[in-house]
Enzyme design. Sequence first.
Site, PDB file in Angstrom:
ATOM      1  N   PRO A  87       0.825  -1.209   0.000  1.00  0.00           N
ATOM      2  CA  PRO A  87       0.000   0.000   0.000  1.00  0.00           C
ATOM      3  C   PRO A  87       0.859   1.258   0.000  1.00  0.00           C
ATOM      4  O   PRO A  87       1.118   1.866   1.033  1.00  0.00           O
ATOM      5  CB  PRO A  87      -0.804  -0.133   1.293  1.00  0.00           C
ATOM      6  CG  PRO A  87       0.054  -0.968   2.182  1.00  0.00           C
ATOM      7  CD  PRO A  87       0.794  -1.908   1.299  1.00  0.00           C
ATOM      8  N   CYS A  88       1.320   1.680  -1.166  1.00  0.00           N
ATOM      9  CA  CYS A  88       2.317   2.744  -1.300  1.00  0.00           C
ATOM     10  C   CYS A  88       1.716   3.995  -1.922  1.00  0.00           C
ATOM     11  O   CYS A  88       0.528   4.063  -2.182  1.00  0.00           O
ATOM     12  CB  CYS A  88       3.478   2.242  -2.154  1.00  0.00           C
ATOM     13  SG  CYS A  88       4.125   0.638  -1.642  1.00  0.00           S
ATOM     14  N   THR A  89       2.557   4.995  -2.190  1.00  0.00           N
ATOM     15  CA  THR A  89       2.157   6.200  -2.895  1.00  0.00           C
ATOM     16  C   THR A  89       3.270   6.575  -3.862  1.00  0.00           C
ATOM     17  O   THR A  89       4.440   6.575  -3.480  1.00  0.00           O
ATOM     18  CB  THR A  89       1.917   7.371  -1.920  1.00  0.00           C
ATOM     19  OG1 THR A  89       0.966   6.976  -0.926  1.00  0.00           O
ATOM     20  CG2 THR A  89       1.386   8.591  -2.660  1.00  0.00           C
ATOM     21  N   GLN A 119       6.767   6.056  -2.004  1.00  0.00           N
ATOM     22  CA  GLN A 119       6.783   5.714  -0.600  1.00  0.00           C
ATOM     23  C   GLN A 119       6.337   4.268  -0.449  1.00  0.00           C
ATOM     24  O   GLN A 119       5.222   3.922  -0.829  1.00  0.00           O
ATOM     25  CB  GLN A 119       5.844   6.631   0.188  1.00  0.00           C
ATOM     26  CG  GLN A 119       5.587   6.196   1.605  1.00  0.00           C
ATOM     27  CD  GLN A 119       6.867   5.992   2.371  1.00  0.00           C
ATOM     28  OE1 GLN A 119       7.668   6.913   2.473  1.00  0.00           O
ATOM     29  NE2 GLN A 119       7.091   4.791   2.883  1.00  0.00           N
ATOM     30  N   GLU A 159       3.383   0.150  -7.183  1.00  0.00           N
ATOM     31  CA  GLU A 159       2.221   0.766  -6.559  1.00  0.00           C
ATOM     32  C   GLU A 159       1.066  -0.222  -6.665  1.00  0.00           C
ATOM     33  O   GLU A 159       0.602  -0.535  -7.763  1.00  0.00           O
ATOM     34  CB  GLU A 159       1.865   2.072  -7.281  1.00  0.00           C
ATOM     35  CG  GLU A 159       0.734   2.847  -6.670  1.00  0.00           C
ATOM     36  CD  GLU A 159       1.124   3.484  -5.345  1.00  0.00           C
ATOM     37  OE1 GLU A 159       0.230   3.629  -4.497  1.00  0.00           O
ATOM     38  OE2 GLU A 159       2.311   3.832  -5.171  1.00  0.00           O
TER      39      GLU A 159
END
Length: 460
Positions: free
Chosen positions: A2-4, A23, A94
């Site tokens: 669960p990134c950005t 991230q 992502e």
Amino acid sequence: MPCTTILVGKDASLDHAPLIARQEDYGNAFNPQSFRVILPQDQPRHYASKTTNFTCDLPENPLRYTSTPDVDSSAGVFAAGGINQANVAMTATESLTTNSRILGLDPFNQESGIGEEDFVTLVLPYVQSAREGVERLGQLLEQYGTYEANGIAFADQDEVWFLETIGGHRWAAVRIPDDAFVIAPNRFNITDFDFESATTLASPNLKDWIDQHDLNPADDGYNLRQICGSRTYRDMRYNNPRAWYVQKLFGVETGADPTQMDLPFICHPKHRLAVEDIKQAMSSHYQGTPYDPYGGEKGGQVRSIALNRNLELHVLEIRTGVAPEVAAEVAAVHWLAFGPNTFNALVPFYANVTDTPSAYRDTSGQYDPTKAYWLAHTLAAIGDHHYRALAPKVEAYEQTVTALGRQLQAAADAKAAGEADLPAFLTQVNDQMAKAAIEEGTKLLGDCVKEAFLNEHLQF
């Protein structure tokens, strides 16, 4: 994971260098990370996934590349992101959303597909441009399939590309316009897609497949987010608000509702973006809005970018051809920070090196605050409980670390042409940057301990 992801075209960045940043997050547990250089002799020639039964032989003559893998490789490498010696950057992945219509027609390959564990290792050492990265990954997806939905970004000195997987074996990719940026949370992100454009790539016959199965809800055009993605309550609270806040931060008119479903994919910033702007966005927790967990009246209702599950942040920069121009041998910069972003600092490590600093490389599963990963988590563990008191010190620490890194970088850029063994020289410069970051982080840790001690409950 669960990134950005944030992507910046070369004319939208402050020094006209393409930027791709992600991230990387995890669950509410520790997953120690390290920073490594993979030399050609260390790259496997026969690859076997640990998530599925996928295996393949890899090409000869791989390129050297940086990576940020998991320390515990029992579930796979998860190299996350890096830059190869041809100055091509890649970040993967992502995690995305999809829908039952797509998976009903093209299911995930859970038995022998490839995914986040594999992508960087299978692609980055073998490509000479961002476009080649898209094409190689696309071929692998078509041949072997994937077991999950993901977004992957590539950059070289001229271009930034973003690829999203579609079902088990299909994909689409867009070249990000030079004057634009993208903020991509954990949802399908690509919107308007022109199959005839020179700035798009896709799996064969994707358009015909969409048409044949009546997947397009629109009468005109192809909005891939509508076709391939989801529109759920989780998107409203978990995904859309992150895009809303970063677009607002960079000057896009987004309105007052952070949960809105149809935020744009391609955006244009109000000014050119520096690495520090990317870091500010990745450290954000809805400051200045009611949704800030640190005291906002609606704090905790929507998911922010910065949170305790942040593992590492990389900003991959290719500076070749920028003004002031730098040589290709020093152009690639793997900016890196470990731990929760509200309490860490980016360091501009050179990618053209033979090794990485021990404080970033030699992370173990055992707690050790002399290592960057554990130091950052210690700062966050204390700082979170005393945020308002410590925020000015944390901001000063971040500015000091990044400024020291930039000072060392400027001096190294100027000396690079005269160095006989440039990778060895840059390796030493990276060691200096890491030493400064650890020293400043340790000073901040002392301030955190003092603040916490003064506010102990056991006082009389």
